[in-house]
Motif scaffolding. Structure first.
Motif, PDB file in Angstrom:
ATOM      1  N   GLY A 134     -51.871  -7.495 -61.262  1.00  0.00           N
ATOM      2  CA  GLY A 134     -52.205  -8.916 -61.252  1.00  0.00           C
ATOM      3  C   GLY A 134     -51.791  -9.628 -59.983  1.00  0.00           C
ATOM      4  O   GLY A 134     -51.455 -10.820 -60.013  1.00  0.00           O
ATOM      5  N   GLY A 135     -51.780  -8.919 -58.851  1.00  0.00           N
ATOM      6  CA  GLY A 135     -51.378  -9.507 -57.580  1.00  0.00           C
ATOM      7  C   GLY A 135     -49.906  -9.413 -57.291  1.00  0.00           C
ATOM      8  O   GLY A 135     -49.452  -9.783 -56.203  1.00  0.00           O
ATOM      9  N   TYR A 136     -49.126  -8.917 -58.245  1.00  0.00           N
ATOM     10  CA  TYR A 136     -47.689  -8.740 -58.047  1.00  0.00           C
ATOM     11  C   TYR A 136     -47.364  -7.295 -57.647  1.00  0.00           C
ATOM     12  O   TYR A 136     -48.055  -6.362 -58.043  1.00  0.00           O
ATOM     13  N   ARG A 137     -46.290  -7.141 -56.865  1.00  0.00           N
ATOM     14  CA  ARG A 137     -45.749  -5.819 -56.537  1.00  0.00           C
ATOM     15  C   ARG A 137     -44.498  -5.624 -57.394  1.00  0.00           C
ATOM     16  O   ARG A 137     -43.513  -6.371 -57.247  1.00  0.00           O
ATOM     17  N   ILE A 138     -44.525  -4.642 -58.268  1.00  0.00           N
ATOM     18  CA  ILE A 138     -43.444  -4.429 -59.239  1.00  0.00           C
ATOM     19  C   ILE A 138     -42.827  -3.057 -58.999  1.00  0.00           C
ATOM     20  O   ILE A 138     -43.533  -2.050 -58.952  1.00  0.00           O
ATOM     21  N   GLY A 139     -41.516  -3.011 -58.855  1.00  0.00           N
ATOM     22  CA  GLY A 139     -40.817  -1.741 -58.703  1.00  0.00           C
ATOM     23  C   GLY A 139     -40.518  -1.129 -60.061  1.00  0.00           C
ATOM     24  O   GLY A 139     -39.893  -1.768 -60.919  1.00  0.00           O
ATOM     25  N   ALA A 140     -40.971   0.104 -60.266  1.00  0.00           N
ATOM     26  CA  ALA A 140     -40.742   0.759 -61.557  1.00  0.00           C
ATOM     27  C   ALA A 140     -39.258   0.865 -61.881  1.00  0.00           C
ATOM     28  O   ALA A 140     -38.854   0.740 -63.037  1.00  0.00           O
ATOM     29  N   GLY A 141     -38.436   1.088 -60.871  1.00  0.00           N
ATOM     30  CA  GLY A 141     -37.003   1.258 -61.114  1.00  0.00           C
ATOM     31  C   GLY A 141     -36.349   0.041 -61.720  1.00  0.00           C
ATOM     32  O   GLY A 141     -35.449   0.146 -62.559  1.00  0.00           O
ATOM     33  N   ASP A 180     -44.904  -2.377 -44.737  1.00  0.00           N
ATOM     34  CA  ASP A 180     -45.813  -2.539 -45.865  1.00  0.00           C
ATOM     35  C   ASP A 180     -46.959  -1.535 -45.740  1.00  0.00           C
ATOM     36  O   ASP A 180     -46.967  -0.681 -44.842  1.00  0.00           O
ATOM     37  N   GLU A 181     -47.944  -1.624 -46.645  1.00  0.00           N
ATOM     38  CA  GLU A 181     -49.016  -0.633 -46.655  1.00  0.00           C
ATOM     39  C   GLU A 181     -49.892  -0.671 -45.414  1.00  0.00           C
ATOM     40  O   GLU A 181     -50.656   0.257 -45.149  1.00  0.00           O
ATOM     41  N   HIS A 182     -49.758  -1.742 -44.613  1.00  0.00           N
ATOM     42  CA  HIS A 182     -50.528  -1.854 -43.373  1.00  0.00           C
ATOM     43  C   HIS A 182     -49.695  -1.498 -42.143  1.00  0.00           C
ATOM     44  O   HIS A 182     -50.193  -1.591 -41.024  1.00  0.00           O
ATOM     45  N   GLY A 183     -48.437  -1.106 -42.362  1.00  0.00           N
ATOM     46  CA  GLY A 183     -47.571  -0.737 -41.256  1.00  0.00           C
ATOM     47  C   GLY A 183     -46.798  -1.894 -40.659  1.00  0.00           C
ATOM     48  O   GLY A 183     -46.046  -1.707 -39.689  1.00  0.00           O
ATOM     49  N   ALA A 184     -46.944  -3.098 -41.213  1.00  0.00           N
ATOM     50  CA  ALA A 184     -46.213  -4.260 -40.710  1.00  0.00           C
ATOM     51  C   ALA A 184     -44.776  -4.241 -41.218  1.00  0.00           C
ATOM     52  O   ALA A 184     -44.493  -3.773 -42.321  1.00  0.00           O
ATOM     53  N   ALA A 185     -43.862  -4.757 -40.422  1.00  0.00           N
ATOM     54  CA  ALA A 185     -42.445  -4.756 -40.772  1.00  0.00           C
ATOM     55  C   ALA A 185     -42.173  -5.611 -42.005  1.00  0.00           C
ATOM     56  O   ALA A 185     -42.775  -6.677 -42.187  1.00  0.00           O
ATOM     57  N   THR A 221     -34.690  -8.291 -50.790  1.00  0.00           N
ATOM     58  CA  THR A 221     -35.728  -8.466 -51.805  1.00  0.00           C
ATOM     59  C   THR A 221     -37.073  -7.871 -51.385  1.00  0.00           C
ATOM     60  O   THR A 221     -37.829  -7.413 -52.229  1.00  0.00           O
ATOM     61  N   GLY A 222     -37.379  -7.907 -50.102  1.00  0.00           N
ATOM     62  CA  GLY A 222     -38.639  -7.375 -49.629  1.00  0.00           C
ATOM     63  C   GLY A 222     -38.716  -5.867 -49.817  1.00  0.00           C
ATOM     64  O   GLY A 222     -37.823  -5.133 -49.396  1.00  0.00           O
ATOM     65  N   MET A 223     -39.796  -5.410 -50.468  1.00  0.00           N
ATOM     66  CA  MET A 223     -39.979  -3.987 -50.724  1.00  0.00           C
ATOM     67  C   MET A 223     -40.991  -3.406 -49.751  1.00  0.00           C
ATOM     68  O   MET A 223     -42.042  -3.996 -49.508  1.00  0.00           O
ATOM     69  N   GLY A 224     -40.670  -2.239 -49.212  1.00  0.00           N
ATOM     70  CA  GLY A 224     -41.593  -1.565 -48.319  1.00  0.00           C
ATOM     71  C   GLY A 224     -41.300  -0.086 -48.273  1.00  0.00           C
ATOM     72  O   GLY A 224     -40.274   0.384 -48.794  1.00  0.00           O
ATOM     73  N   GLU A 225     -42.206   0.667 -47.638  1.00  0.00           N
ATOM     74  CA  GLU A 225     -41.962   2.097 -47.495  1.00  0.00           C
ATOM     75  C   GLU A 225     -40.833   2.309 -46.493  1.00  0.00           C
ATOM     76  O   GLU A 225     -40.792   1.688 -45.425  1.00  0.00           O
ATOM     77  N   ALA A 245     -43.729   5.592 -53.481  1.00  0.00           N
ATOM     78  CA  ALA A 245     -44.860   4.693 -53.255  1.00  0.00           C
ATOM     79  C   ALA A 245     -46.038   5.071 -54.144  1.00  0.00           C
ATOM     80  O   ALA A 245     -46.776   4.210 -54.616  1.00  0.00           O
ATOM     81  N   SER A 246     -46.198   6.375 -54.396  1.00  0.00           N
ATOM     82  CA  SER A 246     -47.359   6.837 -55.153  1.00  0.00           C
ATOM     83  C   SER A 246     -47.249   6.555 -56.643  1.00  0.00           C
ATOM     84  O   SER A 246     -48.267   6.440 -57.325  1.00  0.00           O
ATOM     85  N   THR A 247     -46.034   6.431 -57.159  1.00  0.00           N
ATOM     86  CA  THR A 247     -45.874   6.277 -58.610  1.00  0.00           C
ATOM     87  C   THR A 247     -44.996   5.097 -59.016  1.00  0.00           C
ATOM     88  O   THR A 247     -45.068   4.658 -60.161  1.00  0.00           O
ATOM     89  N   ASP A 248     -44.161   4.605 -58.122  1.00  0.00           N
ATOM     90  CA  ASP A 248     -43.149   3.628 -58.514  1.00  0.00           C
ATOM     91  C   ASP A 248     -43.362   2.232 -57.963  1.00  0.00           C
ATOM     92  O   ASP A 248     -42.574   1.334 -58.248  1.00  0.00           O
ATOM     93  N   LEU A 249     -44.377   2.047 -57.149  1.00  0.00           N
ATOM     94  CA  LEU A 249     -44.741   0.702 -56.730  1.00  0.00           C
ATOM     95  C   LEU A 249     -46.023   0.338 -57.471  1.00  0.00           C
ATOM     96  O   LEU A 249     -47.092   0.890 -57.206  1.00  0.00           O
ATOM     97  N   ILE A 250     -45.893  -0.565 -58.432  1.00  0.00           N
ATOM     98  CA  ILE A 250     -46.995  -0.919 -59.315  1.00  0.00           C
ATOM     99  C   ILE A 250     -47.568  -2.265 -58.860  1.00  0.00           C
ATOM    100  O   ILE A 250     -46.826  -3.235 -58.706  1.00  0.00           O
TER     101      ILE A 250
END
Length: 465
Positions: A378-385, A306-311, A317-321, A370-375
């Motif tokens: 309102g507290g949700y993480r939405i994948g543009a794809g 995730d954005e903090h480096g945690a697994a 379903t879990g989205m991460g870099e 991550a820069s354009t496709d992870l939106i």
């Protein structure tokens, strides 16, 4: 083992071992003409090559590699500023181009390449850590960066793909991709010369050219497959092929389904970057599902953070870099220690900047950048794809691109840009809300005539808005 194993050890003497834009050359002739180039550039550290789609370009690239000289492909459509930057930044000592090509090499001497020149001399294979190529990134955040790709990394990538795709000398590879990117140059040119398959580069990748080429293995970007899928006769002509491969951008599920219906092929999708080469791919003998790019190649490892480096869990379903490590990765950016420092973790993983999910069985799905496709809305993480796929399911939508734009209450709001036929914004918003969770619906839909794309068909989202 040499980098271009098949060409160096047993060149194919068939008259059309390599064909580019309708012109053919046997393997022995290619090797001897390339060796003549190697004789001329031997001793140089790096050379630039005008990367037009021609036999002379093939001879130039192969010749430099035979001599152990690093190749810097220069896109033929690059503007003066980009070209000057590549030539200056790369430190190339000469420019290779066809003898009859008018090319601007700046202050560099231009070495003419002719198929009439031939040599049978021998050049020693260099150390496998030596850079074979310096490929320049698209430069979306400034001037392009030079990516150092070693001979070892290229060999590992091509051998991994041979394993995944059952790639053999019996194949005839067909494509019409640029010879200055990983897809067309590394996979599409060096692959056949390493594995011994024939190559037919059709020039402009038109559906009728793919249909007439009688290939067993065909490469294309999503735009190519979309156009072939819109030409039923061309798509049906590919039924005799062994494998269709798509890359460089996500393949829309609707195109996947159309190609399956018309050609009988589930298109193989794979994932990679200039910096990593190809790291993940669906297999010829495995499951191929629309929107998934398969499993890691031999020796490649992946994980999500995730954005903090945690697994992030590999539960589908879990989205991460997506982080990767393995033998296909680049050696670093040329002259850019600052960029190197920001793209590697302290424990040696490369940060791709791409958001992905990994299923329990190891299959990867790329959500986007991550820069354009992870939106974050309102507290949700939405994948543009995911939103783009929902929009493309509407019969009136031909193309779609989704981005996040600033919103005073939500943080970001989902905004879509759509190429479609007589459809209203409100209809599309309601359509997506009926397919996905309501919070994933676009708040705004802009109907446009076309989406901005680069040479490989990737939508340039930085130009939207």
């Amino acid at each position: 083992m040499t980098l271009l194993t098949a060409l160096s050890r047993s060149p194919d003497d068939c008259p059309d071992a390599v064909r580019v834009s309708g012109r053919s050359i046997p393997g022995t002739h290619l090797l001897e003409s390339a060796t003549a180039v190697a004789d001329r550039v031997h001793g140089l550290d790096r050379v630039a090559v005008s990367a037009v789609a021609s036999l002379e370009t093939v001879v130039a690239i192969v010749g430099a590699l035979l001599a152990g000289v690093t190749v810097v492909p220069v896109p033929p459509d690059s503007g003066p500023m980009e070209r000057d930057h590549i030539l200056r930044d790369s430190g190339a000592g000469a420019m290779l181009a066809a003898a009859d090509e008018r090319v601007d090499g700046g202050t560099l001497p231009v070495v003419p390449v002719s198929l009439r020149d031939r040599s049978t001399s021998h050049h020693r294979e260099p150390d496998d850590e030596r850079p074979a190529l310096i490929l320049y990134t698209s430069g979306t955040t400034g001037l392009p960066k030079g990516v150092l790709l070693s001979r070892r990394a290229i060999a590992a990538c091509l051998d991994g793909l041979a394993d995944a795709w059952s790639w053999t000398p019996d194949d005839r590879l067909v494509h019409g991709l640029p010879l200055f990117h990983v897809h067309g140059l590394v996979l599409g040119l060096l692959g056949p010369l390493r594995h011994g398959s024939r190559l037919d580069h059709v020039g402009v990748p038109r559906p009728e050219r793919y249909a007439a080429a009688d290939g067993t293995l065909l490469f294309g970007v999503p735009t190519v497959w979309s156009r072939i899928g819109s030409n039923p006769a061309a798509a049906r002509a590919l039924r005799g092929a062994r494998l269709l491969v798509s890359g460089s951008a996500p393949l829309p599920p609707a195109v996947f389904e159309r190609m399956w219906a018309l050609s009988g092929h589930r298109v193989v999708e794979r994932y990679g970057m200039t910096e990593t080469l190809i790291t993940v791919s669906a297999r010829a003998d495995g499951l191929r599902e629309a929107g998934t790019v398969g499993l890691p190649l031999p020796g490649v490892r992946t994980r999500l953070v995730d954005e903090h480096g945690a697994a992030v869990a590999s539960d589908g379903t879990g989205m991460g870099e997506l982080l990767v490590r393995g033998p296909t990765l680049f050696s670093g950016y040329l002259n850019r220690p600052d960029a190197d420092a920001t793209t590697w973790t302290d424990d040696g993983w490369f940060r791709t900047g791409d958001i992905a999910t990994i299923a329990p069985d190891g299959r990867h799905r790329i959500v986007g950048r991550a820069s354009t496709d992870l939106i974050k809305s309102g507290g949700y993480r939405i994948g543009a794809g995911e939103v783009e796929d929902a929009l493309l399911a509407h019969p009136a939508v031909r193309e779609a691109a989704v981005v996040g734009s600033p919103h005073p209450d939500l943080g970001q709001q989902v905004v879509a840009y759509v190429v479609g036929d007589r459809v209203a914004e409100s209809e599309l918003i309601s359509f997506v809300a009926g397919l996905l969770a309501v919070h994933k619906r676009p708040r705004r839909v802009h109907l446009v005539d076309e989406l901005p794309r680069n040479a490989l068909g990737k939508v340039q989202k930085s130009r939207l808005g």
